[in-house]
Structure formats: structure tokens, C-alpha cells
Motif scaffolding. Sequence first.
Motif, PDB file in Angstrom:
ATOM      1  N   GLY A  27       0.781  -1.229   0.000  1.00  0.00           N
ATOM      2  CA  GLY A  27       0.000   0.000   0.000  1.00  0.00           C
ATOM      3  C   GLY A  27       0.810   1.275   0.000  1.00  0.00           C
ATOM      4  O   GLY A  27       0.284   2.357   0.271  1.00  0.00           O
ATOM      5  N   PHE A  28       2.105   1.167  -0.327  1.00  0.00           N
ATOM      6  CA  PHE A  28       2.951   2.360  -0.323  1.00  0.00           C
ATOM      7  C   PHE A  28       2.676   3.269  -1.527  1.00  0.00           C
ATOM      8  O   PHE A  28       2.789   4.491  -1.428  1.00  0.00           O
ATOM      9  N   VAL A  29       2.373   2.660  -2.672  1.00  0.00           N
ATOM     10  CA  VAL A  29       2.177   3.435  -3.908  1.00  0.00           C
ATOM     11  C   VAL A  29       0.726   3.933  -3.981  1.00  0.00           C
ATOM     12  O   VAL A  29      -0.212   3.139  -4.029  1.00  0.00           O
ATOM     13  N   GLN A  30       0.574   5.249  -3.980  1.00  0.00           N
ATOM     14  CA  GLN A  30      -0.759   5.858  -4.010  1.00  0.00           C
ATOM     15  C   GLN A  30      -0.812   6.953  -5.092  1.00  0.00           C
ATOM     16  O   GLN A  30       0.204   7.521  -5.458  1.00  0.00           O
ATOM     17  N   ASP A  31      -2.027   7.227  -5.564  1.00  0.00           N
ATOM     18  CA  ASP A  31      -2.284   8.347  -6.487  1.00  0.00           C
ATOM     19  C   ASP A  31      -1.375   8.323  -7.725  1.00  0.00           C
ATOM     20  O   ASP A  31      -0.795   9.347  -8.121  1.00  0.00           O
ATOM     21  N   LEU A  32      -1.227   7.152  -8.326  1.00  0.00           N
ATOM     22  CA  LEU A  32      -0.403   7.015  -9.530  1.00  0.00           C
ATOM     23  C   LEU A  32      -1.085   7.699 -10.728  1.00  0.00           C
ATOM     24  O   LEU A  32      -2.242   7.422 -11.027  1.00  0.00           O
ATOM     25  N   GLU A  33      -0.360   8.591 -11.376  1.00  0.00           N
ATOM     26  CA  GLU A  33      -0.889   9.302 -12.542  1.00  0.00           C
ATOM     27  C   GLU A  33       0.146   9.333 -13.661  1.00  0.00           C
ATOM     28  O   GLU A  33       1.358   9.288 -13.399  1.00  0.00           O
ATOM     29  N   ILE A  34      -0.333   9.420 -14.888  1.00  0.00           N
ATOM     30  CA  ILE A  34       0.543   9.519 -16.059  1.00  0.00           C
ATOM     31  C   ILE A  34       0.169  10.779 -16.830  1.00  0.00           C
ATOM     32  O   ILE A  34      -0.982  10.952 -17.236  1.00  0.00           O
ATOM     33  N   LEU A  35       1.127  11.668 -16.994  1.00  0.00           N
ATOM     34  CA  LEU A  35       0.930  12.903 -17.768  1.00  0.00           C
ATOM     35  C   LEU A  35       1.949  12.919 -18.900  1.00  0.00           C
ATOM     36  O   LEU A  35       3.126  13.242 -18.683  1.00  0.00           O
ATOM     37  N   ASP A  36       1.504  12.517 -20.082  1.00  0.00           N
ATOM     38  CA  ASP A  36       2.388  12.432 -21.259  1.00  0.00           C
ATOM     39  C   ASP A  36       3.570  11.525 -20.956  1.00  0.00           C
ATOM     40  O   ASP A  36       3.393  10.327 -20.759  1.00  0.00           O
ATOM     41  N   ASP A  37       4.788  12.093 -20.893  1.00  0.00           N
ATOM     42  CA  ASP A  37       5.982  11.275 -20.652  1.00  0.00           C
ATOM     43  C   ASP A  37       6.438  11.337 -19.181  1.00  0.00           C
ATOM     44  O   ASP A  37       7.548  10.987 -18.838  1.00  0.00           O
ATOM     45  N   VAL A  39       5.580  10.358 -15.033  1.00  0.00           N
ATOM     46  CA  VAL A  39       4.834   9.517 -14.093  1.00  0.00           C
ATOM     47  C   VAL A  39       4.889  10.182 -12.718  1.00  0.00           C
ATOM     48  O   VAL A  39       5.958  10.546 -12.235  1.00  0.00           O
ATOM     49  N   LEU A  40       3.714  10.358 -12.111  1.00  0.00           N
ATOM     50  CA  LEU A  40       3.624  10.958 -10.789  1.00  0.00           C
ATOM     51  C   LEU A  40       3.000   9.969  -9.820  1.00  0.00           C
ATOM     52  O   LEU A  40       2.109   9.204 -10.192  1.00  0.00           O
ATOM     53  N   MET A  41       3.462   9.984  -8.589  1.00  0.00           N
ATOM     54  CA  MET A  41       2.888   9.108  -7.570  1.00  0.00           C
ATOM     55  C   MET A  41       3.205   9.637  -6.186  1.00  0.00           C
ATOM     56  O   MET A  41       4.098  10.473  -5.992  1.00  0.00           O
ATOM     57  N   ARG A  42       2.466   9.133  -5.212  1.00  0.00           N
ATOM     58  CA  ARG A  42       2.713   9.425  -3.807  1.00  0.00           C
ATOM     59  C   ARG A  42       3.184   8.136  -3.156  1.00  0.00           C
ATOM     60  O   ARG A  42       2.567   7.084  -3.328  1.00  0.00           O
ATOM     61  N   LEU A  43       4.286   8.211  -2.429  1.00  0.00           N
ATOM     62  CA  LEU A  43       4.842   7.053  -1.731  1.00  0.00           C
ATOM     63  C   LEU A  43       4.535   7.234  -0.242  1.00  0.00           C
ATOM     64  O   LEU A  43       5.138   8.076   0.427  1.00  0.00           O
ATOM     65  N   VAL A  44       3.578   6.464   0.260  1.00  0.00           N
ATOM     66  CA  VAL A  44       3.113   6.618   1.640  1.00  0.00           C
ATOM     67  C   VAL A  44       3.838   5.604   2.530  1.00  0.00           C
ATOM     68  O   VAL A  44       3.547   4.404   2.500  1.00  0.00           O
ATOM     69  N   LEU A  45       4.779   6.102   3.339  1.00  0.00           N
ATOM     70  CA  LEU A  45       5.596   5.251   4.196  1.00  0.00           C
ATOM     71  C   LEU A  45       5.135   5.361   5.649  1.00  0.00           C
ATOM     72  O   LEU A  45       4.241   6.137   5.975  1.00  0.00           O
ATOM     73  N   THR A  46       5.785   4.597   6.527  1.00  0.00           N
ATOM     74  CA  THR A  46       5.402   4.638   7.944  1.00  0.00           C
ATOM     75  C   THR A  46       5.854   5.927   8.614  1.00  0.00           C
ATOM     76  O   THR A  46       5.324   6.322   9.639  1.00  0.00           O
ATOM     77  N   SER A  47       6.876   6.587   8.019  1.00  0.00           N
ATOM     78  CA  SER A  47       7.388   7.820   8.590  1.00  0.00           C
ATOM     79  C   SER A  47       8.068   8.644   7.503  1.00  0.00           C
ATOM     80  O   SER A  47       8.673   8.090   6.581  1.00  0.00           O
ATOM     81  N   ILE A  48       7.989   9.963   7.631  1.00  0.00           N
ATOM     82  CA  ILE A  48       8.712  10.845   6.709  1.00  0.00           C
ATOM     83  C   ILE A  48      10.212  10.597   6.815  1.00  0.00           C
ATOM     84  O   ILE A  48      10.964  10.753   5.856  1.00  0.00           O
ATOM     85  N   ALA A  49      10.648  10.195   8.024  1.00  0.00           N
ATOM     86  CA  ALA A  49      12.072   9.945   8.275  1.00  0.00           C
ATOM     87  C   ALA A  49      12.479   8.503   7.982  1.00  0.00           C
ATOM     88  O   ALA A  49      13.554   8.073   8.380  1.00  0.00           O
TER      89      ALA A  49
END
Length: 271
Positions: A27-37, A39-49
Motif C-alpha cells: 500500500g505504499f504506492v498511491q495516487d499514480l498518474e501519467i501525464l504524457d511522458d 509519471v507521478l505518484m505518492r509514496l506513503v511510508l510509515t514515517s517521513i524519516a
Amino acid sequence: MNKKEEILAILKEIIDPEIGRDIVSAGFVQDLEILDDKVLMRLVLTSIACPLKDYFKNEITKKLKEKFEWIKDVEIAIDAKSYDVFSQRKKVEGVKNIIAILSGKGGVGKSTVSINLAFALSEKGKKVGLLDADVYGPTISIMGGKGKIIFEDDKIIPYERDGVKIISLGYLTSKDAPIIWRGPLIHSALRQLLFDTKWGEIDYLIIDLPPGTGDPIISLSQLTYLKGGIAVTTPQDVAISDVRRAINMLFKLYIPFLGIIENMSYFKCDN
């Protein structure tokens, strides 16, 4: 498969070494999007650190660009789950209290303080363990004397001297061999040294950390419960400046600050 499914299939090849699951299933990979060339995504980890965040970012970028020629840019935003970032911590079996010895600057005598504290507690009748977590410069193996660590039933049996049980990577590597490790390997090594060692019943486990505010102390705070941290410095301004950062790091990681030792101190007479 469409492009998004193809990307997720490749990302499933990246395994979190801590939990043994791929970053998609975890469940780490969230909000995966493709804009032309791009790739954007959010990597949700247990901590920012999280000490693995750079490893994940590098692996994601590398694998996607190697596999898909059309991808020119990968943009990854790091986020943290809303629950307690320290919820995965575990107690070390048989160990009552864990005390971390740290410093902002190297060369202030942190390892000397660690070993003296361990043997002083032992002389007071306490059962003591000493863990050398300074993976880059494991000097406890020199100060503790020539010892040998053995393995028995998938457990590490520490070297014991005068009642103090000692674990150091210096006992497991050749004298001149450099230890060239990044965050994920340090995290895994600390986990093994903590939980795969047969400590027995221990009143105090003293942990000698490397100087600075990097991966080892962050990993330690996420792996187990610390009774507190003791900071070591010398009277020089550069050492005091660095130790302030180390102390503030303890507060940010919710580790109780037990005190500071000014090593190599002296008194200068007026005349």
C-alpha cells in the motif's frame, strides 16, 4: 494491460526488506498518474524519516526508466501514514532498559564513555549488554578485547568479558575491511543485532551509536523502545554546536534525554 497496470507490475518487483512485501501490495504506492511522458505518484511510508525512502525513490525511478522508453521523468512525493510512526516497535527479549550513547561530532570519546558505563554498571551488580552500533567505525571490538562471536540455532551468541555481553561488527569483519553500507543495510543489520542476539536477562543494554543524526538512530527509534539517550561532547565550540543538534534530534524522535557528558574537560586557573 494499460500503462498504469504495466507500471504497477514493475513496481511489484521492489520489495521492502523490512516486511518482505512489495511496495504495491504493502500500500505504499498511491495516487499514480501519467501525464504524457511523466509519471507521478505518492509514496506513503510509515514515517517521513523512513531510512528506506531514498532507496525506494531510486529503485522506482531506475526500474521505470529502464523498462519504459517513453518515461522521461518520474516525480515521487513522500508522505507518511497517519497512524503512530513508531507502532512497529518491539521489545528486545530479556532486555529491561536500552540506553543510547550518541554525539553530534566524532572523536569526542563516545565509545570510551559507552564501554566505561557498561562495565561500571556491571560492577554495581547489574546485568549488562553492550551493542556497538557504530557500523562505520566499530571500535568497541578493540576496547572490549579480542573476542569471538559464535552462532547457535540461528542466534548470535555475544562475546562476554567480566560479565558484560558485547556485540560489535568489528568481531565479524576483518581488521581493515571498510563497511560501505547505505540506509537499508544499516537498518537490517541493527534489527538483526538487536533481535537475533541471545542476550539472556539484561538490566541495561548500552548502545554505542555513530556520530551524527543519520540512519542508525532513526532506525533504532523505529525498531525498539529506548529508555533514553546520553549525549557526549567535548568543551570545544564545534563539538558543543553539533551535540545541540543531536539532543534536538532525540526530542524529535520522542526519545527521553537523560543528560550530557562533557568529556576531556578541564579547569583553567585565573593565574
